[in-house]
Structures are given as C-alpha cells and as structure tokens.
Design an enzyme around this catalytic site. Structure first.
Site, short mmCIF file in Angstrom:
data_model
loop_
_atom_site.label_atom_id
_atom_site.label_comp_id
_atom_site.label_asym_id
_atom_site.label_seq_id
_atom_site.Cartn_x
_atom_site.Cartn_y
_atom_site.Cartn_z
N GLU A 65 35.38 31.03 40.11
CA GLU A 65 35.63 32.40 40.58
C GLU A 65 34.77 33.40 39.82
OE1 GLU A 65 37.36 33.16 43.34
OE2 GLU A 65 37.52 31.00 43.46
N TRP A 68 31.50 33.34 41.40
CA TRP A 68 31.49 34.17 42.63
C TRP A 68 31.20 35.63 42.27
CZ3 TRP A 68 31.33 33.67 47.73
CH2 TRP A 68 31.73 32.48 48.33
N TRP A 90 33.04 48.10 67.44
CA TRP A 90 34.34 48.27 66.78
C TRP A 90 35.21 49.21 67.61
CZ3 TRP A 90 34.65 44.74 63.22
CH2 TRP A 90 33.53 44.38 62.46
N ASN A 148 44.42 38.07 45.78
CA ASN A 148 43.20 37.68 46.51
C ASN A 148 43.49 37.08 47.89
OD1 ASN A 148 40.29 37.03 46.77
ND2 ASN A 148 41.08 34.93 46.72
N TRP A 155 34.52 47.03 59.10
CA TRP A 155 34.83 46.60 57.74
C TRP A 155 34.59 47.72 56.72
CZ3 TRP A 155 30.66 46.82 54.43
CH2 TRP A 155 29.38 46.71 54.98
N TRP A 160 34.72 42.03 51.74
CA TRP A 160 34.89 42.61 53.08
C TRP A 160 33.93 42.00 54.09
CZ3 TRP A 160 38.53 45.02 55.63
CH2 TRP A 160 39.60 45.52 54.88
C1 LIG Z 1 38.44 42.05 50.91
C2 LIG Z 1 38.30 41.73 49.44
C3 LIG Z 1 38.03 42.75 48.53
C4 LIG Z 1 37.86 42.46 47.16
N1 LIG Z 1 37.58 43.50 46.29
C5 LIG Z 1 37.37 43.22 44.98
C6 LIG Z 1 37.04 44.27 44.07
O1 LIG Z 1 36.89 45.45 44.45
N2 LIG Z 1 36.88 43.95 42.75
C7 LIG Z 1 37.00 42.65 42.31
O2 LIG Z 1 36.83 42.40 41.10
N3 LIG Z 1 37.28 41.65 43.15
C8 LIG Z 1 37.49 41.89 44.46
N4 LIG Z 1 37.80 40.86 45.31
C9 LIG Z 1 37.85 39.48 44.80
C10 LIG Z 1 39.25 39.02 44.29
O3 LIG Z 1 40.22 39.28 45.26
C11 LIG Z 1 39.65 39.73 43.00
O4 LIG Z 1 38.63 39.57 42.03
C12 LIG Z 1 40.92 39.15 42.40
O5 LIG Z 1 41.97 39.17 43.35
C13 LIG Z 1 41.32 39.98 41.19
O6 LIG Z 1 42.51 39.49 40.63
P1 LIG Z 1 42.48 38.71 39.25
O7 LIG Z 1 41.80 39.54 38.22
O8 LIG Z 1 43.86 38.25 38.96
O9 LIG Z 1 41.52 37.50 39.61
P2 LIG Z 1 41.46 35.97 39.18
O10 LIG Z 1 41.80 35.18 40.37
O11 LIG Z 1 42.22 35.72 37.94
O12 LIG Z 1 39.90 35.77 38.93
C14 LIG Z 1 39.28 36.16 37.69
C15 LIG Z 1 38.14 37.08 37.94
O13 LIG Z 1 37.13 36.44 38.71
C16 LIG Z 1 36.49 37.37 39.55
N5 LIG Z 1 36.70 36.97 40.94
C17 LIG Z 1 37.69 36.21 41.43
N6 LIG Z 1 37.53 36.01 42.75
C18 LIG Z 1 36.42 36.67 43.10
C19 LIG Z 1 35.72 36.83 44.32
N7 LIG Z 1 36.13 36.25 45.46
N8 LIG Z 1 34.62 37.59 44.33
C20 LIG Z 1 34.17 38.16 43.19
N9 LIG Z 1 34.78 38.04 42.01
C21 LIG Z 1 35.89 37.29 41.95
C22 LIG Z 1 37.14 38.71 39.29
O14 LIG Z 1 36.37 39.40 38.35
C23 LIG Z 1 38.49 38.31 38.74
O15 LIG Z 1 39.08 39.30 37.95
C24 LIG Z 1 37.98 41.13 46.69
C25 LIG Z 1 38.26 40.11 47.62
C26 LIG Z 1 38.42 40.40 48.97
C27 LIG Z 1 38.73 39.28 49.93
#
Ligand SMILES: Cc1cc2nc3c(=O)[nH]c(=O)nc-3n(C[C@H](O)[C@H](O)[C@H](O)COP(=O)(O)OP(=O)(O)OC[C@H]3O[C@@H](n4cnc5c(N)ncnc54)[C@H](O)[C@@H]3O)c2cc1C
Length: 435
Positions: free
Chosen positions: A258, A261, A289, A324, A342, A365
């Site tokens: 993650e 990512w 849209w 997420n 979006w 998005w």
């Molecule tokens: C529509 C949409 C919008 C999102 N907007 C954001 C946003 O504005 N900021 C953001 O940091 N993440 C975003 N994410 C990715 C992800 O949802 C969040 O990083 C995550 O839910 C944050 O919770 P956590 O810190 O507990 O993450 P954890 O699941 O504990 O993951 C640890 C860290 O990994 C990174 N990470 C995890 N998943 C992703 C991912 N898919 N893409 C990029 N980084 C990731 C983040 O920095 C996160 O804090 C988005 C996902 C979607 C589907």
C-alpha cells in the site's frame, strides 16, 4: 546580519528527525534557519475556516518551535506567498543557500521552479532532496525509459531497485547543534492566518506493530480498526516514510505494498500532471456525465438509500476519515450509479479528508471512474449491497453511521442498482466507442 546562514524550507516534512533536506543543510557548514510558509495561495482556497488540517499543521508547527527553542534556535514562519517569504528572508538574513525536500504536485513544482529562479538571480543556491518517498522521479522506469502506468510491473521494478541505502535514516539529531542560534520568533496566530481552531482529535502517529502485522486480514472491514490511520502523518511528513517502510517490509507485505501504491500515484502525478484536471485516459473525458445536483447532494449528505454508501459519507462528514474499502464503494457509486463527474467527488473528498493528498485522491477517483492509469475496467460496477454483505456482514459499520437504517425514516434508493448499472454501461461504452 554579518553571519551567512542557510535556510531549510519545511513543507510536507514537518519533523526534525530523519529529514533529508535538514540533514544536508546541517552538514553544509553554515548555521541553519528552519523556515515555514503559511502559503496564502493554498490557504485562501480553503472555504472552511475551521479546517482541521490547518489546525493540525498549526499544532505541529508549535511543537517544532518548542523543540527548536530547546536548541537555542527558532522556526521563522511567514504568512503570505512563497515569493514574498523569500524576499523577506533574503533581506533579513545573509542567505547562502536554501535546502528543501521535493514535492511532486504540479503547484509545488511550479512554485519551486519559480522560487529557485528568483533565488538564483540573487546569487542564492536552491537544493532539493528526496524525502517524501523511497524512490522518486526517474528511479523506477521501464527498460525503454518511460514511466510505468500499471501498478504491478511498477511495484516489481520498485522492489528490484530498492537497496538498504534507500531505507537508511538521516541522523539529524546528531547535528542539531548546527542550527542557527537566535531568540524565539513569534508565530502568527491562527486568527491572523484567517482560521479558527478546528476539532483537535487527530490519529496517533505511533506505529502499531500488531495491527500492521495483521493488516492483510483486517484491512477490508470498515467496522474493524484494522488500518494504520497514518495518512495525515504521511501527508505532512510528521512520520518518516523510510522508518515506516523499514517496519512495513518486516511486518506485513500487503501493508508495504500500500505504501508503494502511494509512491506510484506520486510518480503518476509527477510524470503526467494533466491528471489533475483531465482523465488519465483522455477518451474518458467524452463521457456524458449526468451531473444531477440533487443526486450529488444526496451522495454528499449520505442519504442515497444505499446504507454502505451513506455510512461512508457520514463517517467522512463527521470525522474527516473514510475507510479505503468504502472510499472505493462511494466513489464507484457516484461515478457509475449516478454518472456524476469524478472531479465533483474528488473535490468533495479534498475538502473533507484529513489525509487529503492530491496524488492519492486523484488516483483513487480515477481508478473508481475507470479513467485512471491502472483503473478497474469500466464495466466492473460495484454492487453496493453485495459489498455491504461481504465487508460489513453484521452491519456493524452501517448501524453505527446510519442508525435509522431499516426504519421507515430511511430514504428509498436514489436509483435502482440494476437500472443504474445498465445506464452506466451504455453511457461509458458510447463515449469510448467514439474515441
Ligand atoms: C476515491 C479514493 C480517494 C482516496 N483519497 C486519498 C487521499 O486523499 N489521501 C490518501 O492518503 N489516500 C487516499 N486514498 C487511498 C486510501 O483510501 C487511504 O490512503 C487510506 O484509506 C488511508 O487510511 P490509513 O492511513 O488507515 O491507510 P492504511 O490502509 O493503513 O495504509 C497506509 C498508508 O498507505 C498509503 N495508501 C494506502 N492505500 C493507498 C492507495 N490506494 N493509494 C495511495 N496510497 C495509499 C496511505 O498513505 C496510507 O496512509 C483514496 C482512495 C480512494 C479509493
């Protein structure tokens, strides 16, 4: 003002340990003045004057100031544009050079090019370092020199490129005696910045080992506290990615992935800045849209009649966080079921998310809309009811956020899933057929 100094410009790296730019500045041979800009180009666009992210940054800046004072130094904080800030600092100090960590967003890269150019005219050097990610810019490229646009081969190559050196922490603390000694410089108050204090309950930055060790098993269930909630700390650099990644690689492969990512989307925005306003796959900008404002309002307020969607939106509106799995479901629902652009959803999340990050949000998005670099195929439309049955089987999450669910007060679905799915497929395929 006889003594030459270097400035260390803090931005998304608000910490005094394991900080690349600060380390290099401290080793420069010149005393270091840490500086920070409350940038009006960014702050003026925030409509909520209780914005919790501003409160968060303000709190962190106060903590940094307290720490720096212990070292007989001070953070020099400016409220205004970066250009005005550097004019001010150049007239105040005899500045030899500016050190900073790289930021990959288009606004930031333009800002830094402009500041560096301005400084050069004044004979001041500008040095930037990698700090926000483990591998940046051209460190992970395809064999033909092009950037990756698909995650799996990117992450494979990311792993091939990774060495112990990339995870090595910068021993900044050892060199804090190289800070410029001066008396405390007062910070502008939150009110002077045009803000009021928002709710101050922020996720902890401590690394929860046992949670991360179980991450692959718990991360998909929004009722469980099964993700790290470190997003806001990664966004503002209050934790170091090197330290986190080192643990992640040891504790849980899925968690480490993650974090990759996160790097992938940072590099997508760096190599393809057009994604900020346009679809990564340009043909998706031909989608007709529907953009129905009333339906958008129902989505924003969590009253679509689809409990998992409504729970997510209410969690977001109340806490500034959304799980997420539910981000994916709500984003898919807006773009596919309601056929709303979006960009509307992205802007709403940008306003509300505590961990808002342009690259990750845009990536998420565009993934949900199908328009992104490595997006789900457009014909895969999440069924919100099945998603709820799978990931919130006992309805614990839904009942927490939508207490009136299953009562007569709960709204009827804004659209029927089957009709909306059919309509989405028609509209998408029509747009893509003519491209
Ligand atoms: C529509 C949409 C919008 C999102 N907007 C954001 C946003 O504005 N900021 C953001 O940091 N993440 C975003 N994410 C990715 C992800 O949802 C969040 O990083 C995550 O839910 C944050 O919770 P956590 O810190 O507990 O993450 P954890 O699941 O504990 O993951 C640890 C860290 O990994 C990174 N990470 C995890 N998943 C992703 C991912 N898919 N893409 C990029 N980084 C990731 C983040 O920095 C996160 O804090 C988005 C996902 C979607 C589907």
């Amino acid at each position: 003002m006889s003594q030459q100094v270097v400035l260390c410009w803090l931005r998304r790296d608000l910490r005094l340990d394991d900080n690349a730019a600060l380390y290099h500045a401290l080793k420069s041979g010149f005393p270091v003045v840490p500086v920070f800009v409350f940038d009006t180009n960014i702050l003026n666009d925030l409509t909520d004057k209780h914005d919790r992210r501003v409160t968060f940054i303000y709190e962190v800046i106060e903590e940094l100031q307290t720490e720096l004072i212990k070292h007989k130094s001070s953070l020099d904080v400016f409220h205004g544009t970066p250009a005005a800030a550097f004019n001010h600092w150049i007239s105040k100090y005899k500045v030899h050079a500016v050190y900073t960590n790289r930021d990959y967003e288009p606004y930031a890269t333009e800002r830094d090019t402009s500041v560096a150019g301005h400084l050069k005219e004044k004979g001041v050097e500008f040095f930037s370092y990698k700090d926000q990610v483990i591998l940046d810019r051209n460190e992970v490229l395809k064999d033909n020199g092009n950037p990756y646009t698909i995650f799996t081969p990117y992450s494979r190559q990311w792993n091939n490129r990774l060495t112990a050196f990339h995870l090595k922490q910068y021993p900044v603390k050892k060199y804090l005696n190289k800070l410029h000694h001066q008396s405390k410089i007062s910070l502008p108050s939150l009110t002077q910045l045009g803000f009021k204090e928002g709710e101050k309950h922020f996720p902890s930055k401590s690394l929860k080992e046992s949670l991360i060790r179980h991450y692959d098993k718990t991360r998909d269930f929004p009722a469980i506290n099964g993700t790290s909630r470190l997003g806001i700390h990664l966004r503002f650099g209050t934790i170091s990615i090197r330290k986190l990644m080192q643990h992640a690689l040891e504790w849980n492969e899925t968690y480490a992935k993650e974090l990759v990512w996160r790097e992938f989307y940072q590099m997508i925005i760096w190599h393809f800045p057009h994604v900020v306003t346009q679809s990564f796959k340009k043909e998706y900008d031909k989608i007709a849209w529907r953009n129905n404002e009333k339906e958008f309002e129902r989505w924003c307020t969590g009253t679509t009649g689809y409990p998992i969607v409504d729970a997510g939106m209410r969690e977001l509106n109340t806490t500034g966080y959304m799980h997420n799995r539910v981000r994916m479901i709500t984003a898919s629902f807006l773009t596919k079921h309601l056929l709303i652009d979006w960009r509307w959803g992205e802007a709403y999340f940008a306003e509300k998310l505590l961990d808002y990050d342009l690259a990750a949000n845009n990536g998420g998005w565009q993934w949900a809309a199908g328009s992104g670099c490595d997006a789900a195929p457009y014909f895969r439309v999440f069924n919100p009811t099945l998603q709820m049955q799978k990931f919130d089987k006992d309805l614990q999450y839904v009942r927490k956020w939508v207490p009136e669910f299953e009562s007569p007060d709960y709204p009827l679905p804004v659209v029927s899933h089957e009709e909306a799915r059919k309509r989405a497929l028609e509209v998408y395929s029509k747009a893509l057929k003519h491209s």
